[in-house]
Write an enzyme that holds these catalytic residues in place. Structure first.
Site, PDB file in Angstrom:
ATOM      1  N   GLU A 114     -17.214 -13.990 -28.802  1.00  0.00           N
ATOM      2  CA  GLU A 114     -16.448 -14.434 -29.966  1.00  0.00           C
ATOM      3  C   GLU A 114     -15.150 -15.123 -29.559  1.00  0.00           C
ATOM      4  O   GLU A 114     -14.757 -16.139 -30.143  1.00  0.00           O
ATOM      5  CB  GLU A 114     -16.164 -13.245 -30.879  1.00  0.00           C
ATOM      6  CG  GLU A 114     -17.417 -12.672 -31.522  1.00  0.00           C
ATOM      7  CD  GLU A 114     -17.118 -11.454 -32.382  1.00  0.00           C
ATOM      8  OE1 GLU A 114     -15.926 -11.178 -32.618  1.00  0.00           O
ATOM      9  OE2 GLU A 114     -18.075 -10.785 -32.812  1.00  0.00           O
ATOM     10  N   ARG A 126       0.839  -1.200   0.000  1.00  0.00           N
ATOM     11  CA  ARG A 126       0.000   0.000   0.000  1.00  0.00           C
ATOM     12  C   ARG A 126       0.875   1.252   0.000  1.00  0.00           C
ATOM     13  O   ARG A 126       1.860   1.347   0.710  1.00  0.00           O
ATOM     14  CB  ARG A 126      -0.909   0.000   1.231  1.00  0.00           C
ATOM     15  CG  ARG A 126      -1.895   1.156   1.267  1.00  0.00           C
ATOM     16  CD  ARG A 126      -2.911   0.957   2.369  1.00  0.00           C
ATOM     17  NE  ARG A 126      -3.721  -0.234   2.124  1.00  0.00           N
ATOM     18  CZ  ARG A 126      -4.631  -0.702   2.976  1.00  0.00           C
ATOM     19  NH1 ARG A 126      -4.822  -0.095   4.134  1.00  0.00           N
ATOM     20  NH2 ARG A 126      -5.326  -1.779   2.682  1.00  0.00           N
TER      21      ARG A 126
END
Length: 401
Positions: A138, A117
């Protein structure tokens, strides 16, 4: 007491009980989602979001064109030694101890809870959701169709398993969301092929590739299936919110369940996703490809160059080890008909334009990108055509990456 009244009173009481439980369930869900949203918004970075930090996390939303950014930008900037181990597979390292600088993965935002962090910058690309759904459908069909070289589903599954166990790289079948979508579509394609053989017919009346039920699962059936509801619908939002079915957060399933049950609670998810996008170093748009690529080079590329130029690491990505290069996106282990020349092109098309690490500039990076993306698209087109031949006459003429 009148018999009608006797029957009515229990029904009224039952209705009150059911209504009470319904309200309680909604309130529970609202509390769950609110708590998650509050905690998520609380952890927003207060530092300069425009400055590149030690670790660059590319949150790759599927079917947004992130493959080109990975191969044609990031691999030109970061040497293979600076990539975090096994991107696109699973987190197998301790980010607080590793010296890697680049993490590229389809994992959702929840993985950031395991990243350092204050030392991580996030970038991503977004796409029109309708186009992304078409492209997801697809690509599911395209990859699944490669297995049709096998005589039956059992043979295809066994062969894929053997190849994956031998290959040190990462197969498409290991990567979210394809590890769910491709096997589902693969099973469906074999079932439809077997049904055609049983009927002994090859007469197909529909000319709409998205509605050729004898050949492939129709698009409408695909998007209405619970699997698509779970993974594809609002997929980008859930990925950025960290709430996919691949999330690292223990509460993610319950939050997602509540949002699915009570749609108005989705507003909390949307607000979290928007806030996270606002805090990212860069957000590109698939539809504005050229403009987004130029912005990436200037915003992200320039800072990477500044960070790494003194470490003499830039440009080594162009000579990346082929065994690693083929892990993130190569499906060659599934494509039994791909010849050796095509496999070679697939590996080198994005890496054959080496960059002089001593005088890298944004302009040279963009020139390299243009050459790289051209080769990558040619390879993708060849593989797409070869794959779709196996489900002819179904063919998707609107090619989207």
């Amino acid at each position: 007491m009148d018999s009608t009244v006797k029957c009515t009173i229990p029904l009224i009481l039952l209705g009150l009980v059911v209504n009470a439980f319904s309200v309680t369930d909604y309130e529970h869900c609202e509390n769950v989602v609110k708590k998650w949203a509050t905690n998520s918004l609380k952890h927003g970075s207060k530092e300069d979001k425009h400055a590149l930090k030690d670790l660059l996390f590319f949150l790759h939303v599927p079917r947004t064109g992130g493959r080109t950014y990975f191969h044609c930008f990031l691999k030109k900037l970061y040497s293979s030694s600076l990539e975090c181990p096994r991107s696109y597979d699973k987190l197998r390292f301790d980010p607080s101890k590793e010296k890697c600088r680049l993490l590229v993965t389809h994992d959702d935002y929840s993985i950031s809870s395991k990243l350092p962090r204050g030392r991580t910058s996030v970038v991503t690309i977004l796409r029109n959701p309708i186009d992304r759904v078409f492209s997801t459908y697809e690509f599911s069909v395209e990859v699944a169709a490669r297995f049709l070289v096998h005589p039956n589903l059992t043979s295809a599954t066994q062969m894929a398993g053997r190849l994956r166990s031998k290959n040190k790289g990462v197969s498409t079948l290991d990567i979210w969301p394809w590890k769910y979508l491709v096997p589902w579509m693969r099973e469906d394609l074999f079932a439809r092929r077997d049904a055609r053989k049983t009927r002994g017919t090859s007469d197909f009346t529909s000319g709409d590739p998205y509605n050729m039920e004898d050949i492939v699962m129709p698009l409408l059936k695909y998007i209405n299936n619970p699997i698509a509801h779970e993974i594809v619908h609002n997929g980008a939002t859930f990925q950025i919110a960290g709430l996919t079915n691949n999330s690292y957060l223990p509460e993610s399933h319950e939050v997602r369940h509540c949002v699915d049950k009570y749609n108005n609670l989705g507003d909390y998810v949307l607000q979290v996703a928007k806030k996270r996008l606002d805090n990212m170093l860069y957000v590109g748009l698939t539809e504005d490809h050229r403009e987004s690529a130029t912005m990436f080079a200037n915003v992200v590329g320039q800072q990477v160059i500044s960070q790494l130029v003194n470490s003499n690491a830039i440009g080594k990505g162009a000579n990346v080890n082929n065994s690693e290069q083929g892990t993130s996106f190569s499906d060659s282990e599934l494509d039994q008909n791909t010849n050796s020349d095509e496999k070679g092109n697939e590996t080198t098309s994005s890496d054959d334009n080496e960059v002089n690490q001593d005088n890298m500039t944004v302009e040279k990076l963009m020139d390299t990108y243009e050459v790289c993306i051209s080769g990558l698209r040619k390879t993708q087109t060849r593989r797409r055509i070869a794959s779709l031949k196996r489900i002819s006459p179904a063919n998707f003429t609107k090619e989207v990456s």
